[in-house]
Motif scaffolding. Structure first.
Motif, short mmCIF file in Angstrom:
data_model
loop_
_atom_site.label_atom_id
_atom_site.label_comp_id
_atom_site.label_asym_id
_atom_site.label_seq_id
_atom_site.Cartn_x
_atom_site.Cartn_y
_atom_site.Cartn_z
N CYS A 190 0.86 -1.19 0.00
CA CYS A 190 0.00 0.00 0.00
C CYS A 190 0.89 1.24 0.00
CB CYS A 190 -0.90 0.02 1.24
SG CYS A 190 -1.98 -1.39 1.37
N TYR A 191 0.66 2.12 -0.94
CA TYR A 191 1.38 3.40 -1.00
C TYR A 191 0.45 4.45 -0.40
CZ TYR A 191 4.36 0.81 -4.14
OH TYR A 191 5.20 -0.14 -4.67
N SER A 192 0.94 5.15 0.63
CA SER A 192 0.08 6.10 1.32
C SER A 192 0.78 7.45 1.50
CB SER A 192 -0.33 5.54 2.69
OG SER A 192 0.75 5.60 3.58
N ALA B 78 5.04 5.41 4.25
CA ALA B 78 4.70 5.76 2.87
C ALA B 78 4.51 4.51 2.02
CB ALA B 78 5.78 6.64 2.27
N LYS B 79 5.23 3.43 2.38
CA LYS B 79 5.11 2.15 1.69
C LYS B 79 4.83 1.09 2.74
CE LYS B 79 7.65 -0.79 -1.51
NZ LYS B 79 8.93 -0.95 -2.20
#
Length: 127
Positions: free
Chosen positions: A68-70, A76-77
Protein backbone atom coordinates in the motif's frame (compact mmCIF):
# COMPACT_ATOMS: atom_id res chain seq x y z
CA UNK A 1 -16.13 -5.88 7.42
CA UNK A 2 -12.79 -6.86 8.92
CA UNK A 3 -9.88 -9.01 7.78
CA UNK A 4 -7.43 -10.57 10.23
CA UNK A 5 -4.36 -12.28 8.82
CA UNK A 6 -1.03 -13.47 10.13
CA UNK A 7 2.25 -13.22 8.32
CA UNK A 8 3.14 -16.69 7.13
CA UNK A 9 6.43 -18.40 6.38
CA UNK A 10 7.29 -18.48 2.71
CA UNK A 11 7.55 -22.27 2.67
CA UNK A 12 4.37 -24.26 3.32
CA UNK A 13 2.44 -21.08 4.22
CA UNK A 14 2.42 -21.79 7.96
CA UNK A 15 1.65 -18.87 10.36
CA UNK A 16 4.93 -19.09 12.30
CA UNK A 17 5.45 -15.33 12.65
CA UNK A 18 4.40 -12.98 15.46
CA UNK A 19 3.07 -10.39 13.00
CA UNK A 20 -0.70 -9.89 12.66
CA UNK A 21 -2.53 -7.66 10.22
CA UNK A 22 -6.01 -6.28 10.92
CA UNK A 23 -7.74 -4.44 8.10
CA UNK A 24 -11.01 -2.67 8.91
CA UNK A 25 -13.09 -0.14 7.01
CA UNK A 26 -11.16 2.72 8.67
CA UNK A 27 -7.57 1.60 9.13
CA UNK A 28 -4.83 -0.96 8.68
CA UNK A 29 -3.28 -2.16 11.94
CA UNK A 30 0.01 -4.10 12.09
CA UNK A 31 1.23 -5.71 15.31
CA UNK A 32 4.77 -7.15 15.34
CA UNK A 33 6.94 -8.92 17.87
CA UNK A 34 6.87 -11.34 20.76
CA UNK A 35 8.86 -9.72 23.57
CA UNK A 36 9.00 -6.19 22.16
CA UNK A 37 5.57 -5.43 20.69
CA UNK A 38 5.28 -2.79 18.00
CA UNK A 39 1.90 -1.57 16.75
CA UNK A 40 1.40 0.60 13.71
CA UNK A 41 -1.78 2.10 12.20
CA UNK A 42 -2.47 3.70 8.85
CA UNK A 43 -5.82 5.32 8.11
CA UNK A 44 -7.37 3.99 4.92
CA UNK A 45 -8.23 7.40 3.47
CA UNK A 46 -4.46 8.02 3.23
CA UNK A 47 -3.87 4.95 1.03
CA UNK A 48 -3.42 6.13 -2.55
CA UNK A 49 -2.45 3.00 -4.44
CA UNK A 50 -2.36 -0.75 -3.82
CA UNK A 51 -0.16 -3.35 -5.48
CA UNK A 52 -0.22 -7.16 -5.26
CA UNK A 53 3.06 -9.08 -5.63
CA UNK A 54 3.27 -12.87 -5.87
CA UNK A 55 6.52 -14.73 -6.25
CA UNK A 56 6.71 -18.35 -7.37
CA UNK A 57 6.61 -19.72 -3.80
CA UNK A 58 3.72 -17.44 -2.86
CA UNK A 59 1.74 -18.67 -5.85
CA UNK A 60 2.46 -22.31 -4.99
CA UNK A 61 1.22 -21.85 -1.41
CA UNK A 62 -1.66 -19.49 -2.43
CA UNK A 63 -0.30 -16.39 -0.70
CA UNK A 64 0.70 -12.89 -1.73
CA UNK A 65 2.17 -9.60 -0.56
CA UNK A 66 -0.01 -6.48 -0.67
CA UNK A 67 1.89 -3.18 -0.92
CA UNK A 68 0.00 0.00 0.00
CA UNK A 69 1.38 3.40 -1.00
CA UNK A 70 0.08 6.10 1.32
CA UNK A 71 0.55 9.74 2.24
CA UNK A 72 1.26 8.73 5.85
CA UNK A 73 4.57 10.16 7.06
CA UNK A 74 5.73 7.08 8.95
CA UNK A 75 4.54 4.48 6.42
CA UNK A 76 4.70 5.76 2.87
CA UNK A 77 5.11 2.15 1.69
CA UNK A 78 3.16 -0.31 3.83
CA UNK A 79 3.84 -4.01 3.15
CA UNK A 80 1.39 -6.71 4.20
CA UNK A 81 3.65 -9.69 3.65
CA UNK A 82 2.89 -13.36 2.85
CA UNK A 83 -0.85 -13.48 3.58
CA UNK A 84 -3.68 -15.73 2.45
CA UNK A 85 -6.61 -14.17 0.50
CA UNK A 86 -4.23 -11.51 -0.82
CA UNK A 87 -6.18 -10.56 -3.95
CA UNK A 88 -9.44 -10.27 -1.97
CA UNK A 89 -7.71 -8.09 0.65
CA UNK A 90 -6.10 -5.93 -2.06
CA UNK A 91 -9.49 -5.23 -3.65
CA UNK A 92 -11.03 -4.50 -0.24
CA UNK A 93 -8.29 -1.97 0.58
CA UNK A 94 -8.54 -0.33 -2.83
CA UNK A 95 -12.31 0.11 -2.77
CA UNK A 96 -12.56 1.00 0.92
CA UNK A 97 -9.78 3.58 0.71
CA UNK A 98 -11.59 5.30 -2.15
CA UNK A 99 -14.86 5.29 -0.19
CA UNK A 100 -13.07 6.67 2.90
CA UNK A 101 -11.51 9.50 0.86
CA UNK A 102 -14.96 10.46 -0.40
CA UNK A 103 -16.43 10.24 3.08
CA UNK A 104 -13.64 12.37 4.57
CA UNK A 105 -13.74 14.71 1.55
CA UNK A 106 -10.00 14.30 1.19
CA UNK A 107 -8.05 14.46 -2.05
CA UNK A 108 -4.50 13.43 -2.65
CA UNK A 109 -2.18 15.66 -4.65
CA UNK A 110 0.96 13.55 -4.76
CA UNK A 111 2.28 13.25 -8.28
CA UNK A 112 0.38 16.21 -9.72
CA UNK A 113 3.67 18.05 -10.36
CA UNK A 114 2.76 21.12 -8.35
CA UNK A 115 5.54 23.69 -8.62
CA UNK A 116 7.80 23.91 -5.61
CA UNK A 117 10.25 26.46 -4.24
CA UNK A 118 12.86 25.44 -6.77
CA UNK A 119 10.80 26.81 -9.67
CA UNK A 120 9.53 30.00 -8.05
CA UNK A 121 12.27 30.77 -5.57
CA UNK A 122 11.71 31.92 -1.99
CA UNK A 123 8.76 34.08 -1.10
CA UNK A 124 11.11 36.82 0.15
CA UNK A 125 12.35 37.27 -3.44
CA UNK A 126 8.82 38.06 -4.65
CA UNK A 127 8.64 41.44 -2.90
Amino acid sequence: MEYKERKRSLFFGLPLSFTTYTITENKINIKKGLLRREEDDTLLYKVQDVKLVRGIWERIFKMGTVICYSSDITDAKLMITHIKNSSEIKEFILQTSEAERRRMRAIHTVGLDAPGEAEYGNQEDWQ
